[in-house]
Motif scaffolding. Structure first.
Motif, mmCIF file in Angstrom:
data_model
loop_
_atom_site.group_PDB
_atom_site.id
_atom_site.type_symbol
_atom_site.label_atom_id
_atom_site.label_comp_id
_atom_site.label_asym_id
_atom_site.label_seq_id
_atom_site.Cartn_x
_atom_site.Cartn_y
_atom_site.Cartn_z
ATOM 1 N N GLU A 93 0.804 -1.227 0.000
ATOM 2 C CA GLU A 93 0.000 0.000 0.000
ATOM 3 C C GLU A 93 0.834 1.273 0.000
ATOM 4 N N TYR A 94 2.109 1.177 0.319
ATOM 5 C CA TYR A 94 2.904 2.378 0.535
ATOM 6 C C TYR A 94 3.726 2.777 -0.682
ATOM 7 N N VAL A 95 3.550 2.066 -1.767
ATOM 8 C CA VAL A 95 4.267 2.330 -3.013
ATOM 9 C C VAL A 95 3.258 2.287 -4.165
ATOM 10 N N PRO A 96 3.606 2.856 -5.326
ATOM 11 C CA PRO A 96 2.631 2.900 -6.429
ATOM 12 C C PRO A 96 2.696 1.715 -7.370
ATOM 13 N N TRP A 97 3.475 0.683 -7.064
ATOM 14 C CA TRP A 97 3.839 -0.310 -8.066
ATOM 15 C C TRP A 97 2.912 -1.498 -8.155
ATOM 16 N N TYR A 98 2.071 -1.756 -7.190
ATOM 17 C CA TYR A 98 1.422 -3.058 -7.091
ATOM 18 C C TYR A 98 -0.104 -3.013 -7.213
ATOM 19 N N LEU A 99 -0.766 -2.270 -6.347
ATOM 20 C CA LEU A 99 -2.221 -2.392 -6.230
ATOM 21 C C LEU A 99 -2.977 -1.858 -7.445
ATOM 22 N N HIS A 100 -2.348 -1.036 -8.257
ATOM 23 C CA HIS A 100 -3.030 -0.485 -9.435
ATOM 24 C C HIS A 100 -2.985 -1.446 -10.620
ATOM 25 N N HIS A 101 -2.282 -2.587 -10.458
ATOM 26 C CA HIS A 101 -2.067 -3.485 -11.593
ATOM 27 C C HIS A 101 -2.639 -4.865 -11.284
ATOM 28 N N ASP A 102 -3.602 -5.293 -12.086
ATOM 29 C CA ASP A 102 -4.214 -6.608 -11.884
ATOM 30 C C ASP A 102 -3.175 -7.726 -11.921
ATOM 31 N N SER A 103 -2.204 -7.595 -12.807
ATOM 32 C CA SER A 103 -1.195 -8.648 -12.942
ATOM 33 C C SER A 103 -0.352 -8.764 -11.676
ATOM 34 N N GLU A 104 -0.052 -7.640 -11.034
ATOM 35 C CA GLU A 104 0.746 -7.676 -9.808
ATOM 36 C C GLU A 104 -0.070 -8.206 -8.632
ATOM 37 N N ILE A 105 -1.340 -7.877 -8.605
ATOM 38 C CA ILE A 105 -2.212 -8.415 -7.551
ATOM 39 C C ILE A 105 -2.265 -9.939 -7.648
ATOM 40 N N ALA A 106 -2.349 -10.445 -8.865
ATOM 41 C CA ALA A 106 -2.378 -11.903 -9.044
ATOM 42 C C ALA A 106 -1.021 -12.526 -8.759
ATOM 43 N N ARG A 107 0.038 -11.925 -9.284
ATOM 44 C CA ARG A 107 1.380 -12.496 -9.098
ATOM 45 C C ARG A 107 1.766 -12.554 -7.630
ATOM 46 N N LEU A 108 1.430 -11.500 -6.881
ATOM 47 C CA LEU A 108 1.859 -11.396 -5.489
ATOM 48 C C LEU A 108 0.757 -11.786 -4.502
ATOM 49 N N ARG A 109 -0.364 -12.266 -5.045
ATOM 50 C CA ARG A 109 -1.461 -12.790 -4.213
ATOM 51 C C ARG A 109 -1.910 -11.775 -3.164
ATOM 52 N N LEU A 110 -2.148 -10.543 -3.598
ATOM 53 C CA LEU A 110 -2.484 -9.474 -2.663
ATOM 54 C C LEU A 110 -3.973 -9.524 -2.320
ATOM 55 N N PRO A 111 -4.312 -9.603 -1.043
ATOM 56 C CA PRO A 111 -5.715 -9.716 -0.624
ATOM 57 C C PRO A 111 -6.368 -8.338 -0.466
ATOM 58 N N ILE A 112 -7.103 -7.915 -1.453
ATOM 59 C CA ILE A 112 -7.767 -6.608 -1.388
ATOM 60 C C ILE A 112 -8.805 -6.640 -0.262
ATOM 61 N N GLY A 113 -8.797 -5.589 0.566
ATOM 62 C CA GLY A 113 -9.760 -5.503 1.664
ATOM 63 C C GLY A 113 -9.489 -6.447 2.810
ATOM 64 N N ALA A 114 -8.249 -6.902 2.956
ATOM 65 C CA ALA A 114 -7.928 -7.911 3.973
ATOM 66 C C ALA A 114 -8.275 -7.453 5.385
ATOM 67 N N TYR A 115 -8.151 -6.154 5.640
ATOM 68 C CA TYR A 115 -8.366 -5.695 7.010
ATOM 69 C C TYR A 115 -9.818 -5.854 7.450
ATOM 70 N N LEU A 116 -10.735 -5.852 6.507
ATOM 71 C CA LEU A 116 -12.134 -6.060 6.882
ATOM 72 C C LEU A 116 -12.334 -7.445 7.479
ATOM 73 N N ASP A 117 -11.588 -8.427 6.989
ATOM 74 C CA ASP A 117 -11.647 -9.761 7.596
ATOM 75 C C ASP A 117 -11.069 -9.737 9.006
ATOM 76 N N ILE A 118 -9.997 -8.970 9.196
ATOM 77 C CA ILE A 118 -9.399 -8.849 10.528
ATOM 78 C C ILE A 118 -10.375 -8.200 11.495
ATOM 79 N N VAL A 119 -11.089 -7.174 11.032
ATOM 80 C CA VAL A 119 -12.096 -6.520 11.873
ATOM 81 C C VAL A 119 -13.147 -7.525 12.319
#
Length: 439
Positions: free
Chosen positions: A257-283
């Motif tokens: 979240e602290y850099v511009p390189w990952y979350l804006h790109h679908d390919s990076e989200i898939a490659r790095l298995r990034l869980p969008i909205g993960a904190y809502l599960d923690i809540v």
């Protein structure tokens, strides 16, 4: 400040029951702290009652005989305090959902949303009024107390406390360095107790500058593991390490979240298995854990509260007994890291003993690390300025400098998103920041 008297510890936001249980287990594990005066404060009577019942059961399990009181009146809880532990979350789960759902309508992706990003910005803005009033109460009621802050966004909150309240005995605490080093030690097959390390940077974006076993640098062993294991290369923090040369001290979910390189790109989200909205599960998990604790206490069942060796109990023990320790703390920079802004809050090793908490000077960071940390601290500074100057435009400027938000939206949409967030959070913000500005 070594003393033979029982220290007085006030928990602000004690209704974060599971976290409070862990801290109390850590405190009572020290024989010298088993007679402490514990004052619990929360504005939610049910959560406060649950925290008090849990505290009494944990004390009994440790053979401790503390003096425990519970208060909905914060000023009463602060009376006589030597240490104040703050873990308040303003707005609780409802506000957190707002931090995710409104930006999502604009196409902004977040994973945790508590440090930077549009979620971190508004989490800070809704926390500042509480910090100002808490700081004023401490200055009046217990001016010599140490304020140990766990509430995120850490860097924003500690900078705001320093600049808005004038308190000087403030340290922000986070377990990210500790658990990162536990994980790295396990990964390279060396017992954590045998590893020596040094880290520095900013909260959730500090860097492991040294990682050794005896006189041997462990980074080459880590490199070999990463080279052999393609699954390791699918972690964001490993990707950052390979490109920047130093391992980041926070999880991949945070780091993305602290850099511009990952979350804006679908390919990076898939490659790095990034869980969008993960904190809502923690809540949701936190709510379930609280309800389970509440129901167990009501039924007379024993709690399984384990110590976590958080830094706050260690700091309290060291100041009370004079036992020297090193912890990682978040404090105003003031030259501790030479190539980061002086007014920004940095995370560095701190020496603790009977004289208090003393941050250590670390010199300049490698240029590439300082470049990222400066961007982080620039956004943080603008958020703090927004509150101190009562300037809504600063909120928008902060969002424009935030890497992940700027990667996702053009300026006009960033301003529209800020207006939508202001409207959604309503009276949680200080009055001067509730004004919409349009695009």
């Amino acid at each position: 400040m070594t003393t033979s008297t029982a220290p007085a510890v006030t928990f602000v936001g004690a209704g974060s029951v599971v976290f409070t249980q862990g801290l109390l287990s850590d405190l009572f594990a020290f024989p010298e702290l088993r007679h402490a005066r514990i004052a619990l404060h929360d504005i939610d009577p049910e959560r406060l009652a649950t925290a008090e019942a849990a505290a009494r059961q944990i004390a009994a399990a440790h053979g401790a005989t503390p003096h425990i009181t519970a208060h909905t009146d914060r000023r009463a809880a602060l009376t006589g305090a030597d240490f104040v532990i703050n873990s308040v979350q303003v707005g609780m789960g409802e506000a957190t959902r707002t931090d995710f759902e409104v930006p999502a309508r604009f196409g902004v992706r977040q994973t945790i949303g508590d440090t930077l990003g549009i979620g971190g910005i508004f989490r800070g803005l809704r926390t500042f009024p509480l910090l100002r009033s808490l700081g004023a109460d401490i200055a009046e009621i217990c001016p010599d107390a140490w304020l140990l802050n766990y509430t995120n966004p850490m860097a924003m909150n500690v900078q705001y406390l320093a600049q808005a309240t004038g308190l000087t005995r403030v340290v922000g605490l986070c377990h990210s360095v500790h658990w990162t080093m536990h994980g790295l030690a396990e990964l390279v097959g060396v017992p954590y107790e045998d590893v020596t390390y040094r880290a520095a940077g900013v909260n959730h974006q500090a860097w492991v500058l040294e990682f050794r076993h005896g006189g041997t640098d462990l980074y080459p062993r880590l490199d070999a593991l990463i080279e052999r294991d393609p699954q390791l290369r699918r972690r964001t923090r490993v990707d950052m390490y390979r490109r920047l040369g130093y391992y980041p001290t926070e999880t991949s979910e945070h780091s993305a979240e602290y850099v511009p390189w990952y979350l804006h790109h679908d390919s990076e989200i898939a490659r790095l298995r990034l869980p969008i909205g993960a904190y809502l599960d923690i809540v949701a998990e936190n709510v379930a854990e609280y309800e389970s604790t509440r129901d167990a206490l009501a039924a007379g069942r024993a709690l399984e509260a384990e110590g976590t060796m958080e830094y706050a109990p260690q700091i309290i023990h060291s100041i009370v007994t004079g036992t020297p320790r090193t912890v990682y703390g978040n404090v105003p920079n003031r030259g501790l890291i030479g190539n980061l802004p002086s007014e920004g809050v940095v995370e560095v090793p701190c020496l603790v003993d009977g004289s208090g908490v003393r941050p250590t000077r670390n010199g300049p960071l490698p240029a590439q690390l300082a470049a990222l940390n400066r961007t982080y601290l620039s956004t943080t500074d603008l958020v703090v300025r927004a509150a101190l100057e009562d300037a809504p435009v600063r909120v928008r400027q902060a969002a424009m400098t935030d890497p992940a938000t700027a990667a996702a939206l053009p300026p006009e949409r960033i301003w529209e998103l800020c207006d939508a967030m202001v409207e959604a959070h309503g009276d949680r913000l200080q009055p001067g920041l509730r004004k919409p500005l349009g695009s």
